[in-house]
Design a protein around this motif. Sequence first.
Motif, PDB file in Angstrom:
ATOM      1  N   ASP A 183       0.809  -1.220   0.000  1.00 24.67           N
ATOM      2  CA  ASP A 183       0.000   0.000   0.000  1.00 24.67           C
ATOM      3  C   ASP A 183       0.844   1.273   0.000  1.00 24.67           C
ATOM      4  O   ASP A 183       0.304   2.380   0.074  1.00 24.67           O
ATOM      5  CB  ASP A 183      -0.965   0.011   1.190  1.00 24.67           C
ATOM      6  N   GLU A 184       2.160   1.133  -0.044  1.00 26.02           N
ATOM      7  CA  GLU A 184       3.105   2.247  -0.155  1.00 26.02           C
ATOM      8  C   GLU A 184       3.103   3.162   1.068  1.00 26.02           C
ATOM      9  O   GLU A 184       3.551   4.300   0.995  1.00 26.02           O
ATOM     10  CB  GLU A 184       2.838   3.070  -1.422  1.00 26.02           C
ATOM     11  N   GLN A 185       2.639   2.662   2.199  1.00 26.35           N
ATOM     12  CA  GLN A 185       2.566   3.485   3.406  1.00 26.35           C
ATOM     13  C   GLN A 185       3.728   3.249   4.369  1.00 26.35           C
ATOM     14  O   GLN A 185       4.077   4.129   5.150  1.00 26.35           O
ATOM     15  CB  GLN A 185       1.249   3.225   4.144  1.00 26.35           C
ATOM     16  N   LEU A 186       4.313   2.058   4.326  1.00 31.83           N
ATOM     17  CA  LEU A 186       5.371   1.712   5.266  1.00 31.83           C
ATOM     18  C   LEU A 186       6.647   1.319   4.530  1.00 31.83           C
ATOM     19  O   LEU A 186       6.600   0.698   3.466  1.00 31.83           O
ATOM     20  CB  LEU A 186       4.952   0.549   6.172  1.00 31.83           C
ATOM     21  N   LEU A 187       7.773   1.680   5.128  1.00 27.77           N
ATOM     22  CA  LEU A 187       9.077   1.220   4.676  1.00 27.77           C
ATOM     23  C   LEU A 187       9.712   0.398   5.791  1.00 27.77           C
ATOM     24  O   LEU A 187       9.741   0.832   6.943  1.00 27.77           O
ATOM     25  CB  LEU A 187       9.995   2.393   4.352  1.00 27.77           C
ATOM     26  N   ALA A 188      10.193  -0.785   5.435  1.00 34.58           N
ATOM     27  CA  ALA A 188      11.036  -1.536   6.357  1.00 34.58           C
ATOM     28  C   ALA A 188      12.466  -1.095   6.101  1.00 34.58           C
ATOM     29  O   ALA A 188      12.951  -1.170   4.976  1.00 34.58           O
ATOM     30  CB  ALA A 188      10.887  -3.032   6.120  1.00 34.58           C
ATOM     31  N   ILE A 189      13.135  -0.609   7.139  1.00 38.10           N
ATOM     32  CA  ILE A 189      14.477  -0.049   7.001  1.00 38.10           C
ATOM     33  C   ILE A 189      15.439  -0.881   7.838  1.00 38.10           C
ATOM     34  O   ILE A 189      15.249  -1.035   9.050  1.00 38.10           O
ATOM     35  CB  ILE A 189      14.518   1.419   7.458  1.00 38.10           C
ATOM     36  N   ALA A 190      16.448  -1.427   7.196  1.00 39.57           N
ATOM     37  CA  ALA A 190      17.446  -2.236   7.896  1.00 39.57           C
ATOM     38  C   ALA A 190      18.690  -1.405   8.151  1.00 39.57           C
ATOM     39  O   ALA A 190      19.131  -0.638   7.297  1.00 39.57           O
ATOM     40  CB  ALA A 190      17.800  -3.473   7.073  1.00 39.57           C
ATOM     41  N   GLU A 191      19.262  -1.572   9.336  1.00 38.16           N
ATOM     42  CA  GLU A 191      20.491  -0.884   9.712  1.00 38.16           C
ATOM     43  C   GLU A 191      21.530  -1.916  10.106  1.00 38.16           C
ATOM     44  O   GLU A 191      21.204  -3.015  10.547  1.00 38.16           O
ATOM     45  CB  GLU A 191      20.225   0.084  10.866  1.00 38.16           C
ATOM     46  N   ASN A 192      22.817  -1.562   9.936  1.00 40.73           N
ATOM     47  CA  ASN A 192      23.857  -2.572  10.148  1.00 40.73           C
ATOM     48  C   ASN A 192      24.384  -2.621  11.572  1.00 40.73           C
ATOM     49  O   ASN A 192      25.284  -3.389  11.860  1.00 40.73           O
ATOM     50  CB  ASN A 192      25.009  -2.365   9.165  1.00 40.73           C
ATOM     51  N   ARG A 193      23.860  -1.810  12.474  1.00 37.50           N
ATOM     52  CA  ARG A 193      24.276  -1.913  13.863  1.00 37.50           C
ATOM     53  C   ARG A 193      23.384  -2.929  14.567  1.00 37.50           C
ATOM     54  O   ARG A 193      22.185  -2.748  14.684  1.00 37.50           O
ATOM     55  CB  ARG A 193      24.165  -0.551  14.566  1.00 37.50           C
TER      56      ARG A 193
ATOM     57  N   SER B  55      22.255  -5.531  13.539  1.00 34.80           N
ATOM     58  CA  SER B  55      21.250  -6.081  12.628  1.00 34.80           C
ATOM     59  C   SER B  55      19.843  -5.608  12.990  1.00 34.80           C
ATOM     60  O   SER B  55      18.909  -6.390  13.080  1.00 34.80           O
ATOM     61  CB  SER B  55      21.308  -7.611  12.616  1.00 34.80           C
ATOM     62  N   GLU B  56      19.682  -4.331  13.174  1.00 31.71           N
ATOM     63  CA  GLU B  56      18.397  -3.760  13.548  1.00 31.71           C
ATOM     64  C   GLU B  56      17.585  -3.392  12.310  1.00 31.71           C
ATOM     65  O   GLU B  56      18.127  -3.062  11.276  1.00 31.71           O
ATOM     66  CB  GLU B  56      18.612  -2.496  14.397  1.00 31.71           C
ATOM     67  N   TRP B  57      16.266  -3.458  12.439  1.00 28.72           N
ATOM     68  CA  TRP B  57      15.396  -2.939  11.392  1.00 28.72           C
ATOM     69  C   TRP B  57      14.115  -2.439  12.024  1.00 28.72           C
ATOM     70  O   TRP B  57      13.744  -2.825  13.122  1.00 28.72           O
ATOM     71  CB  TRP B  57      15.123  -3.983  10.313  1.00 28.72           C
ATOM     72  N   GLN B  58      13.464  -1.522  11.323  1.00 30.08           N
ATOM     73  CA  GLN B  58      12.260  -0.911  11.852  1.00 30.08           C
ATOM     74  C   GLN B  58      11.270  -0.635  10.738  1.00 30.08           C
ATOM     75  O   GLN B  58      11.616  -0.649   9.555  1.00 30.08           O
ATOM     76  CB  GLN B  58      12.600   0.385  12.575  1.00 30.08           C
ATOM     77  N   LEU B  59      10.020  -0.403  11.116  1.00 31.13           N
ATOM     78  CA  LEU B  59       8.975  -0.011  10.179  1.00 31.13           C
ATOM     79  C   LEU B  59       8.694   1.464  10.373  1.00 31.13           C
ATOM     80  O   LEU B  59       8.463   1.910  11.496  1.00 31.13           O
ATOM     81  CB  LEU B  59       7.691  -0.802  10.436  1.00 31.13           C
ATOM     82  N   VAL B  60       8.724   2.211   9.277  1.00 33.05           N
ATOM     83  CA  VAL B  60       8.514   3.649   9.347  1.00 33.05           C
ATOM     84  C   VAL B  60       7.353   4.038   8.446  1.00 33.05           C
ATOM     85  O   VAL B  60       7.282   3.620   7.288  1.00 33.05           O
ATOM     86  CB  VAL B  60       9.785   4.414   8.921  1.00 33.05           C
ATOM     87  N   ASN B  61       6.431   4.838   8.983  1.00 32.45           N
ATOM     88  CA  ASN B  61       5.354   5.406   8.194  1.00 32.45           C
ATOM     89  C   ASN B  61       5.935   6.527   7.346  1.00 32.45           C
ATOM     90  O   ASN B  61       6.484   7.489   7.881  1.00 32.45           O
ATOM     91  CB  ASN B  61       4.251   5.937   9.115  1.00 32.45           C
TER      92      ASN B  61
ATOM     93  N   GLY C 298       6.893   9.765   9.244  1.00 34.85           N
ATOM     94  CA  GLY C 298       8.257   9.544   9.712  1.00 34.85           C
ATOM     95  C   GLY C 298       8.332   8.840  11.043  1.00 34.85           C
ATOM     96  O   GLY C 298       9.412   8.686  11.612  1.00 34.85           O
ATOM     97  N   ILE C 299       7.196   8.399  11.557  1.00 33.45           N
ATOM     98  CA  ILE C 299       7.146   7.748  12.872  1.00 33.45           C
ATOM     99  C   ILE C 299       7.362   6.249  12.720  1.00 33.45           C
ATOM    100  O   ILE C 299       6.730   5.598  11.879  1.00 33.45           O
ATOM    101  CB  ILE C 299       5.798   8.015  13.566  1.00 33.45           C
ATOM    102  N   ALA C 300       8.264   5.699  13.513  1.00 37.96           N
ATOM    103  CA  ALA C 300       8.519   4.262  13.498  1.00 37.96           C
ATOM    104  C   ALA C 300       7.365   3.528  14.158  1.00 37.96           C
ATOM    105  O   ALA C 300       6.972   3.853  15.272  1.00 37.96           O
ATOM    106  CB  ALA C 300       9.828   3.944  14.212  1.00 37.96           C
ATOM    107  N   ARG C 301       6.810   2.561  13.434  1.00 33.09           N
ATOM    108  CA  ARG C 301       5.692   1.779  13.973  1.00 33.09           C
ATOM    109  C   ARG C 301       6.188   0.659  14.883  1.00 33.09           C
ATOM    110  O   ARG C 301       5.537   0.279  15.833  1.00 33.09           O
ATOM    111  CB  ARG C 301       4.882   1.209  12.814  1.00 33.09           C
ATOM    112  N   ALA C 302       7.343   0.111  14.531  1.00 36.01           N
ATOM    113  CA  ALA C 302       7.886  -0.998  15.322  1.00 36.01           C
ATOM    114  C   ALA C 302       9.391  -1.025  15.143  1.00 36.01           C
ATOM    115  O   ALA C 302       9.935  -0.446  14.220  1.00 36.01           O
ATOM    116  CB  ALA C 302       7.264  -2.323  14.877  1.00 36.01           C
TER     117      ALA C 302
END
Length: 295
Positions: free
Chosen positions: A148-158, A160-166, A170-174
């Motif tokens: 639905d193009e509303q959320l991005l899953a963003i992976a970071e290399n510290r 191995s963290e990742w989060q969901l961002v609206n 710009g608010i992280a959902r999880a």
Amino acid sequence: EAIIWSLVRWNYDDETIVFRRQNPNQTVQLDLKTNSTTVLDNFYGMLSPNGSYILRDNGEVWDIENHTSVQGLPNKVWGTDIKYTDKSWSPHAKRIALHFDIPRSSNTSIDTDILTVWTVGSDVRILHQWTNNSDMANRIVDFGWTEDEQLLAIAENRNSEWQLVNVTTGIARAFYETNHYEVIIQDWSPDGHLLAISDFMSIQVWDIDRQEIIFSQFVNEASTAKFSSDGRYLAMSGALEGAIIIWDSLNNTTSRIETDSIVGVVTIEWFNHDRNLITTVDKIAIWDVAEQKVI
């Protein structure tokens, strides 16, 4: 030396597939009806999912049919030239996510990692998110869109963290941590409830609502994973796996299709109502899933 192929897009209407290959560096279109190939001249950049636009490396959005530039994204920030290290079209080509780094310089005292999201064909920036680092330890390494193009899953290399961002707020959902190798975002299920990610030696499927892993599979140098159009199956492989592994989420079972390839599968795509798979590696192959053979 093997020629490595990667899938650019699969076009259901035209029954054509576009691939990019290395050595030589070319983009090739395959017509499935005639089994003929055409080298596409002047094709460089990232093709949109609907085949209408190309996102150039310099941030220009090019309208293929009208042969016009519809958007030019910034190439300087704080007076510093930037290079987009990662680019991603949203599933319906309405938005573009762009990632770039700004190293420490006279204009900024710290290293800055920036992810922006833009509306296609306009100057509207709907997300500007950054992570400041003094030690380059926490970097965005990958991201992937929900349908639905509303959320991005963003992976970071510290860690191995990742989060969901609206992307509109710009608010992280999880926020999640895998405690494994560097995470790569592979694919969302069509309903947006499941997310397949990979680290160096496994494919994991996260249930977003329950915020937990519901499936994990060892895959030797995991490289690709793709959900079927109905979300029931997940096809996956790795650089040294030598097989396509298919997870049936309904029955929670797995099966293997041996590829007999020297190098591992680079990309996987379902098509023909999930009866077939396209894989790319040192050769392009179309598989009959039920018969477990190349057709």
